[in-house]
Enzyme design. Sequence first.
Site, PDB file in Angstrom:
ATOM      1  N   TYR A 238     -28.777 103.701  -8.041  1.00  0.00           N
ATOM      2  CA  TYR A 238     -28.210 102.769  -7.050  1.00  0.00           C
ATOM      3  C   TYR A 238     -27.794 103.660  -6.152  1.00  0.00           C
ATOM      4  CZ  TYR A 238     -27.799  99.300 -10.861  1.00  0.00           C
ATOM      5  OH  TYR A 238     -28.035  98.229 -11.715  1.00  0.00           O
ATOM      6  N   ASP A 266     -32.617  95.590  -6.264  1.00  0.00           N
ATOM      7  CA  ASP A 266     -32.423  94.223  -6.362  1.00  0.00           C
ATOM      8  C   ASP A 266     -31.010  93.855  -6.652  1.00  0.00           C
ATOM      9  OD1 ASP A 266     -32.254  95.346  -8.845  1.00  0.00           O
ATOM     10  OD2 ASP A 266     -33.806  93.971  -9.622  1.00  0.00           O
ATOM     11  N   HIS A 357     -34.135  92.523 -12.862  1.00  0.00           N
ATOM     12  CA  HIS A 357     -32.986  93.136 -13.471  1.00  0.00           C
ATOM     13  C   HIS A 357     -32.266  92.403 -14.825  1.00  0.00           C
ATOM     14  CE1 HIS A 357     -30.068  95.992 -11.499  1.00  0.00           C
ATOM     15  NE2 HIS A 357     -29.260  95.674 -12.587  1.00  0.00           N
TER      16      HIS A 357
END
Length: 495
Positions: A238, A266, A357
Amino acid sequence: MSVIISPEEVAKHNKKDDVWLIIHGKVYDLTEFLPDHPGGQKIIMKYAGKDATKAFEPIHPPDIIQRFLSPKVCMGSVDLAKLSKVVVEETEEDKKVRLARENMPRLEEMYNSFDFETVARSVLKSDAWAYYSSGSDDEITMRENHSAFHRIWFRPRVMVNVKDVDTSTTMLGSRTSLPIYVTATALGKLGHPEGEVVLTKACKSRDIIQMIPTLASCSFDEIVTAAGPDQTQWLQLYVNSNREVSEKFVRHAESRGMKGLFITADAPQLGHREKDMRQKYIQEEPDEITRNSTAVVRDQGAARAISQFIDPSLCWDDIAWFKSITKMPILIKGIQTAEDAVLAARHGCKGVVLSNHGGRQLDFAPSAIEILAEVMEALKRENLDQGFEVYIDGGIRRGSDIFKAIALGATGVGIGRPFLYAMSSYGVEGVERLMGLFQDEFEMVMRFMGVTKIADIKPDMVDIRNIKDHFVSNPTDYLSKLAYEKMQPRHNSKL
């Protein structure tokens, strides 16, 4: 020499302007950090003056305080002799979970991934189950991720010598026993005290690749150290709003031997995961922080609490910067259209992960398996498919699902929730058992389809004519079901 502090002294520091907590035997003054805590002030105040280790441990890696806060916040060590005398009563939920674990089926009775999910549902605490199992909004995409596989049918071939079947393959240059990897999932310690290290150990014994999550409960170094000398691990990233933090993490990961960098794209913000949000909120009684706030922000679950740092400005222009700081192959995780897969290839990425996700972000996003064929077609049309690896995750529950993905062009598939459920229920042995079941199922399908190695699996072995047909079940109308319908007479009318 560390200062020894009694639990009674710690208990005096329990107000907003004087907050001490005990974590792993250390006493921390979090007064100044209180307003900046990503998970909100309420959870810190709940444990003000108390031992917060039990709440802290499943959410945070053990070194997070040392990495992000000043050494000055550590006031000393708690008197463990006195702390051990503090009796923590078993709650009703603790009792329920304990009894469920005592009565679990034997591991040999687990025959597929759904069996592990059923057991996990009973042995996980409610907050852990809510976090692991939740999807966004009406959870239609989460269900569709698996349902889409049901619209793909096989075209089996017979009279082929399939005595010796080889399920091994190469992913990003690393040999693996099966075209699967344990995909990145956060908060492993919600399900097992050892967290992601359990997955590492199972991957080592079964020769499976592990993708290490940014938001692991264990520290990155704990997970890497638990791996074998030749074990392949990838890093899921991330991207932090503070790029220096990301750069430091990426460089460190490369120095520790990571074989791939998977940038999650995403999650510019967290999806609306109502099950997780509702469970987190009902656990807490409103306190003065929320009552007196003019802009009340309800605690929105474990997911939101740990993800405030994610940079929503991440864009294609950033790929060049990542290529300048690492030699690891870069892949984009979270691709949901053929157009973006093509863009990733044009920007010099080594591959993509088609993923929504796990259905936890945008409801009604397409399943990865549904768009796989069109992605491969688009890459070939642009002459970008050579040396470019495409992975998918989401909804894989059977060896037949793995075969279908490989047939449509995937190099491999990522599996997340099933391994969390196996880990939560049976630890390392449970994860190993599930990996073995996937192996057996995949090998069986290969035999029935008349192939003996991964390279022989071709698109013409599956029928995808109905892949775009969506038969979505409507969300339950709880107003009608729980209110109106309950009021109707149950006797037979004699008209």
